[in-house]
Scaffold this active site. Structure first.
Site, PDB file in Angstrom:
ATOM      1  N   PHE A 106      -0.595   4.481  10.062  1.00  0.00           N
ATOM      2  CA  PHE A 106      -0.345   5.109   8.753  1.00  0.00           C
ATOM      3  C   PHE A 106       1.129   5.392   8.494  1.00  0.00           C
ATOM      4  CE2 PHE A 106      -4.633   6.184  10.159  1.00  0.00           C
ATOM      5  CZ  PHE A 106      -5.375   5.709   9.089  1.00  0.00           C
ATOM      6  N   LYS A 128      -8.282   2.918   6.809  1.00  0.00           N
ATOM      7  CA  LYS A 128      -6.942   2.394   6.506  1.00  0.00           C
ATOM      8  C   LYS A 128      -6.864   1.878   5.071  1.00  0.00           C
ATOM      9  CE  LYS A 128      -2.857   0.986   6.709  1.00  0.00           C
ATOM     10  NZ  LYS A 128      -1.757   1.934   6.631  1.00  0.00           N
ATOM     11  N   LEU A 173       3.074  11.245  -6.757  1.00  0.00           N
ATOM     12  CA  LEU A 173       2.931  11.424  -8.204  1.00  0.00           C
ATOM     13  C   LEU A 173       4.203  10.999  -8.913  1.00  0.00           C
ATOM     14  CD1 LEU A 173       1.150  14.885  -8.728  1.00  0.00           C
ATOM     15  CD2 LEU A 173       0.193  12.603  -9.010  1.00  0.00           C
ATOM     16  N   GLY A 209       7.235   5.429 -11.926  1.00  0.00           N
ATOM     17  CA  GLY A 209       8.352   4.505 -11.723  1.00  0.00           C
ATOM     18  C   GLY A 209       8.018   3.098 -12.153  1.00  0.00           C
ATOM     19  N   CYS A 263       2.654  -3.325   2.064  1.00  0.00           N
ATOM     20  CA  CYS A 263       1.243  -2.963   2.252  1.00  0.00           C
ATOM     21  C   CYS A 263       0.434  -2.641   1.007  1.00  0.00           C
ATOM     22  CB  CYS A 263       1.158  -1.851   3.280  1.00  0.00           C
ATOM     23  SG  CYS A 263       1.600  -2.504   4.907  1.00  0.00           S
TER      24      CYS A 263
END
Ligand SMILES: NC(=O)C1=CN([C@@H]2O[C@H](COP(=O)(O)OP(=O)(O)OC[C@H]3O[C@@H](n4cnc5c(N)ncnc54)[C@H](O)[C@@H]3O)[C@@H](O)[C@H]2O)C=CC1
Ligand SMILES: O=C(O)[C@H]1O[C@H](OP(=O)(O)OP(=O)(O)OC[C@H]2O[C@@H](n3ccc(=O)[nH]c3=O)[C@H](O)[C@@H]2O)[C@H](O)[C@@H](O)[C@@H]1O
Length: 437
Positions: free
Chosen positions: A150, A202, A248, A251, A258
């Site tokens: 992660f 995942k 949050l 953009g 990933c």
């Protein structure tokens, strides 16, 4: 315990080095001889804060090699951390994982746990087990465990040493016990589950974060239409602990190695199982469109970029990494070039990798000021601290036409107003210089 790691990319190398930091002897294997030679000198071939220092500190417990047979032969635990890129149809390409599985099966001469750290579709661990068992060169026991990773690039070392969680997916007790021993000194919550659940954790985690970003980007786009400000909106949302204040940031869309591939892979897997996953499909579509959001805004000022000097600040998919995979810069800059613009670009660490992916005629600048000099328009694709800390007056001072299109909301609107520039960002009102009477 004798540990080997296959693949020395962001995941494999950071895993190997952090395991060494906790006292394990680790042999890191890669097919790339050049990379191996660099690592043998104690230098990380990837840009990742803190990694060089940690590598150097633990060199006596680290071995780097291309000789996989020697590395796997006597290993108790072998981590697989090779890439699982996207195939043309969106599914995960497991070629590298199977290649390593075959190499391990041909090499191991003692019982061993093979840990799949690469992100793989649900059910892959089962298939790898069958694949390896059919190919074992020696009569040994091999257990397959899923142990998804992660970490995020740019904070990979910290994310590994202080992981949010360690997920261990196994079908028998023994590999679970061995992996708990491997991770005993890691201060993180540990979740023991079955392999398919671990694999799903995942994808579900990455895709949820991608979904959150696409949701916020759609809200941001609507904010522009209805006169709300996304920065205040997300601040207001973030106070609610059920929503949380992370991921949050509106953009120009998510990039990286990933989110793009893992959303597509899960969507593909769902469709393959006659189980369409509509939310993720929508997140992918929103993200594709978002990448071109600034170009659409730029058309307000220029019909096309022909003959214009376009300044680009930031090439990488996010700050803190030299990785360009799925970076918005990679789809935007070719549009400027095709239109016939003169492109000047700045990035503190991403230029080398950008050149490998885009051979267009671009002037790479040493400083932000040099990039902005005489530019007709400036695009910001990465929120590097150097960009965020810039005095906005610099835009007005250096550019021929100070029109700034910011894909990462780096500046407060009031400051841009004071600087007397045209400033467009995501989910906020456009700033125009006050009209003179
Ligand atoms: N990059 C990231 O932040 C994260 C990646 N992941 C997952 O981890 C996996 C690896 O990703 P990255 O580290 O980014 O990949 P990467 O592309 O940076 O590194 C992969 C490495 O494996 C090597 N390799 C290929 N075949 C090999 C073989 N047969 N034996 C030994 N080495 C071999 C390549 O030369 C390369 O150095 C992927 O499945 C990815 O989805 C998971 C969490 C975070
Ligand atoms: O599986 C993976 O590879 C990793 O993917 C992401 O890590 P990473 O891609 O390195 O970077 P993030 O910080 O998640 O950013 C991904 C993209 O989302 C964008 N982003 C992120 C956060 C946000 O609020 N808004 C936003 O647009 C970033 O600019 C960047 O382009 C996850 O954060 C990791 O937990 C995961 O292990």
């Amino acid at each position: 315990m004798n540990i080997a790691v296959a693949g020395t990319g962001y995941v494999g190398l950071v895993t190997g080095v952090c395991l060494a930091e906790h006292g394990h002897g680790v042999t890191c294997v890669d097919v790339d001889q050049q990379k191996v030679e660099i690592m043998r000198k104690g230098i990380s071939p990837i840009f990742e804060p803190g990694l060089d220092e940690l590598m150097l500190k633990n060199m006596e417990r680290l071995t780097f090699t291309t000789d996989y047979k020697a590395a796997y032969r006597e290993a108790d635990v072998i981590f697989i951390g090779v890439g699982t890129p996207e195939k043309r149809d969106g599914s995960a390409n497991l070629t590298y994982v199977y290649e390593v599985a075959g190499q391990i099966a041909a090499s191991i001469e003692r019982d061993c746990v093979v840990v799949v750290k690469s992100t793989v579709p649900i059910g892959t661990n089962d298939k790898i087990e069958a694949y390896m068992k059919a190919r074992l060169a020696h009569p040994v026991q091999v257990w397959i465990a899923s142990n998804p990773e992660f970490l995020a690039q740019g904070t990979a070392v910290q994310d590994t040493l202080h992981a949010s969680r360690i997920v261990i997916g196994v079908e028998e007790d023994k590999p679970g016990v061995i992996l708990q021993e491997v991770y005993k000194d890691f201060d993180a919550p540990k979740l023991l589950t079955n392999r398919r659940s671990a694999e799903m954790i995942k994808y579900a985690s990455n895709d949820f974060l991608a979904l959150k970003i696409s949701y916020v980007n759609e809200i941001a786009n609507l904010c522009e239409t209805v006169g709300a400000d996304i920065e205040d909106v997300t601040k207001g949302m973030g106070f609610d602990g059920r929503i949380g204040n992370q991921f949050l940031r509106a953009g120009i869309g998510y990039g990286g190695s990933c989110f793009p591939k893992d959303t597509k892979a899960l969507s593909w897997l769902a469709s393959f199982n006659d189980n369409e996953i509509k939310t993720i499909k929508a997140a992918i579509e929103v993200n594709e469109n978002q990448k071109y959001r600034l170009i659409k805004k730029a058309r307000k000022y220029y019909e096309d970029f022909k003959g214009l000097t376009v300044a680009v600040l930031g090439l990488t998919f996010k700050p803190g990494t030299d990785d360009l995979r799925e970076a918005p810069s990679l789809v935007n800059i070719p549009v400027f070039l095709e239109d016939g613009a003169i492109v000047k670009a700045w990035d503190p660490v991403g230029v080398g990798n950008f050149k490998k992916k885009c051979d267009g005629d671009i002037s790479y600048c040493e400083s932000i000021e040099e990039t902005l000099q005489d530019a007709d328009i400036c695009f910001i694709f990465t929120e590097w601290p150097q960009v965020k800390e810039l005095d906005p007056h610099i835009f007005a001072a250096c550019m021929k036409h100070p029109i700034i299109l910011d894909g990462r909301n780096c500046y407060e609107l009031e400051r841009m107003e004071q600087a007397g520039v045209i400033y467009e960002s995501i989910g906020r009102r456009a700033v125009q210089p006050a009209k003179e009477n």
